[in-house]
Scaffold this motif. Structure first.
Motif, mmCIF file in Angstrom:
data_model
loop_
_atom_site.group_PDB
_atom_site.id
_atom_site.type_symbol
_atom_site.label_atom_id
_atom_site.label_comp_id
_atom_site.label_asym_id
_atom_site.label_seq_id
_atom_site.Cartn_x
_atom_site.Cartn_y
_atom_site.Cartn_z
ATOM 1 N N MET A 40 -13.136 -10.575 -4.594
ATOM 2 C CA MET A 40 -14.178 -9.617 -4.238
ATOM 3 C C MET A 40 -15.147 -10.238 -3.252
ATOM 4 N N ALA A 43 -13.555 -10.474 0.196
ATOM 5 C CA ALA A 43 -13.443 -9.146 0.792
ATOM 6 C C ALA A 43 -14.781 -8.705 1.370
ATOM 7 N N GLN A 83 -9.326 -2.048 3.027
ATOM 8 C CA GLN A 83 -8.632 -1.349 1.946
ATOM 9 C C GLN A 83 -7.132 -1.239 2.258
ATOM 10 N N MET A 86 -5.469 -4.781 2.188
ATOM 11 C CA MET A 86 -5.300 -5.321 0.841
ATOM 12 C C MET A 86 -4.212 -4.582 0.085
ATOM 13 N N TYR A 94 -5.677 -5.848 -5.252
ATOM 14 C CA TYR A 94 -6.193 -4.515 -4.935
ATOM 15 C C TYR A 94 -6.286 -3.670 -6.194
ATOM 16 N N ILE A 101 -13.440 -1.792 -4.230
ATOM 17 C CA ILE A 101 -13.165 -2.014 -2.805
ATOM 18 C C ILE A 101 -13.831 -0.929 -1.943
#
Lengths: 195, 190
Positions: A40, A43, A83, A86, A94, A101
């Protein structure tokens, strides 16, 4: 040198999680294990760096009144890219991060940095600000995830340190997130207060 | 019966704040007094319900027929941002009293993740329109319940003596954790 200072500012002095208390939803929601926290964090770092750079490039083209909606569209575009990437290359991560996300769009850190840093500075400092803030966020999430995973299941990054039978399941569940984060903020505050 | 189950599940079992971690920012930010907690809950309930209906219709009648599923995040957040502005303008004209009460909280709601979160969840769960509305209202009630309970606890908490390092946010998180633990007691009832 100056860029380095900007980078360290995000990483330590104004750590988004422990000091600024921004972006609490993903912080609590995705840190059931260290690897999820790290995923996370990285990302969010990707979105932060990209949106910071693009916003600092186009800041002079945007009329002041539609500033915030324009920023949100830029951020949402990068979140959509993330998105799709992933989903294609990291389907397991994901799935476990799930709803959080798309919710990077409404993460206060990303919009906050766009508004308070990228809209006032050049591309290179904005890149370092995004990197510093993103890594600071990743560090905090990984730490929180590691503590919860260790207390809850006796593992860190899936490496067993003690038997799972002694794990306290509550730390992997919702209440554990609040309690561990509360103690971590208190500890960080104490260290900062002393130094 | 189905709707009652959705309601109980969303308010108690999977409380949006305490077990799904959506809307933590307002949960911590405006929970110092019960009055502001009530105002914020009202504003969230209002926007959440309208936003869920509008995004549901957009998803079903625009995004799906034209195969634009990947535009979901961008379109939803823009709809929510525009809607919040619209609600603000309409409320100012129609009901100044309500605007006075909710006004300051409205701009904050755009970045409240529970609005976007619920809009996305109803599609992941394949709800029809009526179930979506029931779910949105239930989530708003769950948010209000958690926020008001927490505000009540924090009002008491401000009177207690604490070690300096724990005062403020850290103890608030730990209290929230204990509150979440209490809500875990509801799991398994439906």
């Amino acid at each position: 040198m100056n860029n380095f200072k900007v980078f360290l500012n995000g990483l330590i002095k104004e750590n988004p999680t422990f000091v600024l208390l921004l972006g609490m939803c993903p912080t609590l929601g995705t840190t059931s294990s260290a690897i999820n926290g790290l995923g996370m964090g990285l990302a969010t770092t990707f979105v932060l760096i990209c949106s910071n750079m693009v916003i600092s490039l186009i800041k002079n083209l945007i009329p002041d009144k539609v500033r915030i909606p324009s920023f949100i569209v830029v951020i949402a575009a990068f979140v959509t890219i993330l998105q799709m990437c992933m989903e294609a290359y990291l389907p397991a991560l994901y799935d476990s991060l799930g709803l959080f996300i798309p919710l990077i769009v409404v993460n206060c850190i990303v919009l906050g940095r766009a508004e308070s840093f990228a809209a006032k500075n050049g591309v290179i400092p904005s890149f370092f600000d995004g990197l510093g803030m993103g890594l600071g966020f990743s560090f905090a999430l990984t730490l929180l995830g590691a503590v919860r995973e260790l207390l809850g299941t006796g593992k860190i990054f899936d490496i067993a340190l003690y038997s799972e039978d002694f794990g306290m399941l509550i730390f992997v569940l919702a209440p554990g997130a609040f309690i561990v984060l509360g103690f971590l903020i208190a500890i960080v505050g104490k260290i900062r207060g002393n130094s | 019966m189905e709707y009652i189950l959705i309601f109980i599940a969303a308010v108690f079992v999977n409380n949006i704040v305490l077990s799904q971690f959506l809307g933590i920012c307002p949960f911590l930010g405006v929970s110092k007094k019960i009055d502001t907690a009530l105002g914020m809950s009202g504003a969230v309930a209002f926007v959440l319900t309208i936003a869920t209906i509008v995004t549901y219709l957009v998803q079903v009648y625009v995004l799906e027929p034209f195969d634009l599923g990947y535009m979901q995040t961008i379109s939803f957040i823009l709809i929510i941002a525009a809607l919040v502005q619209l609600v603000e303008i309409v409320l100012k004209k129609v009901s100044p009293a309500l605007y006075q009460a909710l006004g300051v909280f409205l701009p904050l709601i755009t970045t409240n993740c529970c609005v976007l979160g619920v809009a996305i969840i109803v599609h992941q769960k394949d709800f029809d329109l009526l179930s979506s509305v029931v779910y949105a209202i239930s989530c708003a009630v769950g948010f209000a319940l958690a926020l008001i309970l927490f505000a009540g606890l924090r009002e008491q908490l401000s009177l207690t003596r604490l070690p300096k390092a724990m005062a403020g946010t850290p103890i608030a998180f730990i209290v929230a954790g204990i509150l979440a633990m209490a809500f875990m007691g509801f799991s398994g009832i439906c």
